[in-house]
Design a protein around this motif. Sequence first.
Motif, PDB file in Angstrom:
ATOM      1  N   ALA A   1      14.154 -18.097  -6.115  1.00 58.55           N
ATOM      2  CA  ALA A   1      13.635 -17.422  -4.989  1.00 58.55           C
ATOM      3  C   ALA A   1      11.930 -17.110  -5.282  1.00 58.55           C
ATOM      4  CB  ALA A   1      14.383 -15.981  -4.572  1.00 58.55           C
ATOM      5  N   ARG A   2      11.435 -16.992  -4.049  1.00 63.40           N
ATOM      6  CA  ARG A   2       9.991 -16.403  -4.141  1.00 63.40           C
ATOM      7  C   ARG A   2      10.196 -15.011  -3.423  1.00 63.40           C
ATOM      8  NH1 ARG A   2       4.522 -18.980  -2.190  1.00 63.40           N
ATOM      9  NH2 ARG A   2       5.729 -18.932  -0.057  1.00 63.40           N
ATOM     10  N   LEU A   3       9.838 -13.842  -3.997  1.00 62.32           N
ATOM     11  CA  LEU A   3      10.002 -12.536  -3.655  1.00 62.32           C
ATOM     12  C   LEU A   3       8.727 -12.043  -3.032  1.00 62.32           C
ATOM     13  CD1 LEU A   3      11.551 -11.021  -6.591  1.00 62.32           C
ATOM     14  CD2 LEU A   3      12.791 -11.892  -4.905  1.00 62.32           C
ATOM     15  N   ASP A   4       8.822 -11.393  -1.697  1.00 65.09           N
ATOM     16  CA  ASP A   4       7.813 -10.574  -1.191  1.00 65.09           C
ATOM     17  C   ASP A   4       6.803  -9.954  -1.939  1.00 65.09           C
ATOM     18  OD1 ASP A   4       8.731 -11.868   1.214  1.00 65.09           O
ATOM     19  OD2 ASP A   4       9.434  -9.924   2.147  1.00 65.09           O
ATOM     20  N   LEU A   5       7.584  -9.094  -2.711  1.00 62.45           N
ATOM     21  CA  LEU A   5       6.991  -8.138  -3.711  1.00 62.45           C
ATOM     22  C   LEU A   5       7.999  -7.749  -4.922  1.00 62.45           C
ATOM     23  CD1 LEU A   5       5.691  -5.326  -0.912  1.00 62.45           C
ATOM     24  CD2 LEU A   5       4.219  -6.889  -2.525  1.00 62.45           C
ATOM     25  N   ALA A   6       7.212  -7.276  -5.995  1.00 63.03           N
ATOM     26  CA  ALA A   6       8.318  -7.220  -7.359  1.00 63.03           C
ATOM     27  C   ALA A   6       7.415  -6.440  -8.197  1.00 63.03           C
ATOM     28  CB  ALA A   6       8.474  -8.847  -8.080  1.00 63.03           C
ATOM     29  N   ASP A   7       8.629  -5.372  -8.501  1.00 62.30           N
ATOM     30  CA  ASP A   7       8.073  -4.490  -9.612  1.00 62.30           C
ATOM     31  C   ASP A   7       8.701  -5.241 -10.855  1.00 62.30           C
ATOM     32  OD1 ASP A   7       7.944  -2.922 -11.634  1.00 62.30           O
ATOM     33  OD2 ASP A   7       8.467  -0.947 -10.277  1.00 62.30           O
ATOM     34  N   GLU A   8       8.072  -6.226 -11.423  1.00 62.47           N
ATOM     35  CA  GLU A   8       8.387  -7.148 -12.609  1.00 62.47           C
ATOM     36  C   GLU A   8       9.149  -6.303 -13.595  1.00 62.47           C
ATOM     37  OE1 GLU A   8       6.396 -11.071 -12.587  1.00 62.47           O
ATOM     38  OE2 GLU A   8       4.834  -9.592 -11.965  1.00 62.47           O
ATOM     39  N   LYS A   9       8.423  -5.279 -14.324  1.00 58.71           N
ATOM     40  CA  LYS A   9       8.855  -4.531 -15.541  1.00 58.71           C
ATOM     41  C   LYS A   9      10.240  -4.006 -15.093  1.00 58.71           C
ATOM     42  CE  LYS A   9       7.666  -0.647 -18.429  1.00 58.71           C
ATOM     43  NZ  LYS A   9       6.895   0.542 -18.526  1.00 58.71           N
ATOM     44  N   PHE A  10      10.564  -3.659 -14.137  1.00 59.76           N
ATOM     45  CA  PHE A  10      11.759  -2.967 -13.787  1.00 59.76           C
ATOM     46  C   PHE A  10      12.837  -3.874 -13.213  1.00 59.76           C
ATOM     47  CE2 PHE A  10       9.069   0.652 -14.502  1.00 59.76           C
ATOM     48  CZ  PHE A  10       9.879   1.287 -15.401  1.00 59.76           C
ATOM     49  N   ARG A  11      12.491  -5.173 -12.858  1.00 57.81           N
ATOM     50  CA  ARG A  11      13.113  -6.059 -12.027  1.00 57.81           C
ATOM     51  C   ARG A  11      13.681  -5.716 -10.761  1.00 57.81           C
ATOM     52  NH1 ARG A  11      15.919 -10.963 -14.926  1.00 57.81           N
ATOM     53  NH2 ARG A  11      14.272 -11.368 -16.740  1.00 57.81           N
ATOM     54  N   VAL A  12      12.730  -4.965  -9.950  1.00 55.25           N
ATOM     55  CA  VAL A  12      12.771  -4.778  -8.662  1.00 55.25           C
ATOM     56  C   VAL A  12      12.150  -5.469  -7.665  1.00 55.25           C
ATOM     57  CG1 VAL A  12      13.109  -2.715  -7.034  1.00 55.25           C
ATOM     58  CG2 VAL A  12      13.329  -2.206  -9.447  1.00 55.25           C
ATOM     59  N   ALA A  13      13.008  -5.928  -6.674  1.00 59.76           N
ATOM     60  CA  ALA A  13      12.509  -6.914  -5.551  1.00 59.76           C
ATOM     61  C   ALA A  13      12.331  -5.933  -4.526  1.00 59.76           C
ATOM     62  CB  ALA A  13      13.384  -8.098  -5.255  1.00 59.76           C
TER      63      ALA A  13
ATOM     64  N   ILE B   1       0.738  -1.060   0.101  1.00 62.51           N
ATOM     65  CA  ILE B   1      -0.003   0.166  -0.041  1.00 62.51           C
ATOM     66  C   ILE B   1       0.858   1.247  -0.084  1.00 62.51           C
ATOM     67  CG2 ILE B   1      -1.758   1.350   1.274  1.00 62.51           C
ATOM     68  CD1 ILE B   1      -2.665  -1.412  -0.081  1.00 62.51           C
ATOM     69  N   VAL B   2       1.898   1.310   0.836  1.00 58.90           N
ATOM     70  CA  VAL B   2       2.884   2.469   0.882  1.00 58.90           C
ATOM     71  C   VAL B   2       3.428   2.471  -0.394  1.00 58.90           C
ATOM     72  CG1 VAL B   2       5.148   2.989   1.561  1.00 58.90           C
ATOM     73  CG2 VAL B   2       3.488   2.181   3.213  1.00 58.90           C
ATOM     74  N   LEU B   3       3.923   1.372  -1.446  1.00 57.82           N
ATOM     75  CA  LEU B   3       4.377   1.647  -2.482  1.00 57.82           C
ATOM     76  C   LEU B   3       3.369   2.050  -3.712  1.00 57.82           C
ATOM     77  CD1 LEU B   3       6.468  -1.701  -2.879  1.00 57.82           C
ATOM     78  CD2 LEU B   3       7.357   0.497  -2.695  1.00 57.82           C
ATOM     79  N   ALA B   4       1.827   1.608  -3.573  1.00 56.53           N
ATOM     80  CA  ALA B   4       0.858   2.105  -4.277  1.00 56.53           C
ATOM     81  C   ALA B   4       0.763   3.672  -4.333  1.00 56.53           C
ATOM     82  CB  ALA B   4      -0.570   1.458  -4.117  1.00 56.53           C
ATOM     83  N   ALA B   5       0.742   4.016  -2.997  1.00 55.94           N
ATOM     84  CA  ALA B   5       0.630   5.650  -2.792  1.00 55.94           C
ATOM     85  C   ALA B   5       1.729   6.492  -3.313  1.00 55.94           C
ATOM     86  CB  ALA B   5       0.746   5.648  -1.132  1.00 55.94           C
ATOM     87  N   GLY B   6       2.901   5.662  -3.589  1.00 54.94           N
ATOM     88  CA  GLY B   6       4.057   6.353  -4.152  1.00 54.94           C
ATOM     89  C   GLY B   6       3.993   6.040  -5.761  1.00 54.94           C
ATOM     90  N   GLY B   7       2.937   5.575  -6.102  1.00 56.03           N
ATOM     91  CA  GLY B   7       2.832   5.295  -7.589  1.00 56.03           C
ATOM     92  C   GLY B   7       3.722   4.153  -8.327  1.00 56.03           C
ATOM     93  N   ILE B   8       3.668   3.167  -7.303  1.00 61.12           N
ATOM     94  CA  ILE B   8       4.296   1.829  -7.844  1.00 61.12           C
ATOM     95  C   ILE B   8       3.485   0.699  -7.388  1.00 61.12           C
ATOM     96  CG2 ILE B   8       6.392   0.409  -7.292  1.00 61.12           C
ATOM     97  CD1 ILE B   8       7.789   3.143  -6.257  1.00 61.12           C
ATOM     98  N   THR B   9       3.330  -0.012  -8.616  1.00 60.19           N
ATOM     99  CA  THR B   9       2.593  -1.131  -8.496  1.00 60.19           C
ATOM    100  C   THR B   9       3.517  -2.438  -8.246  1.00 60.19           C
ATOM    101  OG1 THR B   9       0.654  -0.205  -9.978  1.00 60.19           O
ATOM    102  CG2 THR B   9       1.077  -2.784  -9.520  1.00 60.19           C
ATOM    103  N   ALA B  10       3.272  -3.388  -7.295  1.00 55.91           N
ATOM    104  CA  ALA B  10       4.083  -4.245  -6.886  1.00 55.91           C
ATOM    105  C   ALA B  10       3.305  -5.498  -6.557  1.00 55.91           C
ATOM    106  CB  ALA B  10       4.994  -4.044  -5.585  1.00 55.91           C
ATOM    107  N   THR B  11       3.723  -6.656  -7.350  1.00 55.44           N
ATOM    108  CA  THR B  11       2.970  -8.058  -7.332  1.00 55.44           C
ATOM    109  C   THR B  11       3.710  -8.741  -5.883  1.00 55.44           C
ATOM    110  OG1 THR B  11       2.875  -7.804  -9.376  1.00 55.44           O
ATOM    111  CG2 THR B  11       2.434  -9.992  -8.532  1.00 55.44           C
TER     112      THR B  11
END
Length: 319
Positions: free
Chosen positions: A231-243, A207-217
């Motif tokens: 690995a399995r990541l807690d959250l991922a911005d898959e387009k930019f490969r940010v875990a 939710i903190v990320l969404a408030a900052g304009g970032i969608t994380a899966t």
Amino acid sequence: MTRPFDSSHLPDVFRGSEARKAGLITASQLRGSSVRRLFQDVYTRAGVEVTHELRCRGAALLAPPEAVLTGRSAATVHGVELANPSDPVEMIVPEKNRFGPIVGIKVRRTEVKPEESRPWNGIRIARKRRIALDLLLRLSPRKSSWTRRLRIGVPDLDQFMRANNLTDLHLNGEFYGRRNRGIRLARHALRLSDPRAESHPESELRIVLAAGGITATPQVEVRSRTGRFLARLDLADEKFRVAIEYDGRWHNTPKEQAYDRKRRRRVEAEGWRFVIATAEDLANDFKGIVDAVWQARRGAFSPRKAPRPDQEGVRMARV
């Protein structure tokens, strides 16, 4: 010497006034150490573990038959422990009923359709889809910002949906076609919900990320180019490969830290960068978390430039 009062003949939860009338206990014994007060005129035996479910049953002894147990309280009774033992018992009571205020019972006055609840311990308990709605309507629209309320409500909704195999498609009927106070926030929270989340902090971080304009899966699996699971990541911005991962206190042991380093190096070798958030970050540094993810986005490795597995790589962390 006065012998201690034996309360074993008393129910787990009871009205003190009724027990006195029945001759089961005296007024002085109600003030003694053999029983424990839950609410005004509601008691339990001293040896009984006080759970939130027990307190819900105690509150039911005071409430009118039309009262509906809901929100975190009903979720906990259904086996999804969202309420601590000492948290207020959450009820809905029709406007026409005069009930409360009672210390330890949180009452909202609105209507619940008959099909949205069922009988329970002399009152009623909300059915699962209504509970999901009330997990969000219970949040006061006036006391805090939308983001703060979403950080409270969405994690509860995520965990309740996960435990009951619910999706937003199951819940749309409850959230639309209504005019309840706070329904706009509830609909927004439903759109942000994701039952794949495995913990409250992970949901809150999302939710903190969404408030900052970032969608994380949530719970994204990372595999090597050959298809090997890494690995399995807690959250991922898959387009930019940010875990983006949450490190709770259990990550502070040397063994866990060594495991995390090896695991994250494997993922970094596939072109990912990490942003690590702690409990302190979630409490005090929303902007730092969001800024770190934006920075990682701008500097993310391309797969062709991924470091070798034995290299540390670049790791974004706010700890």
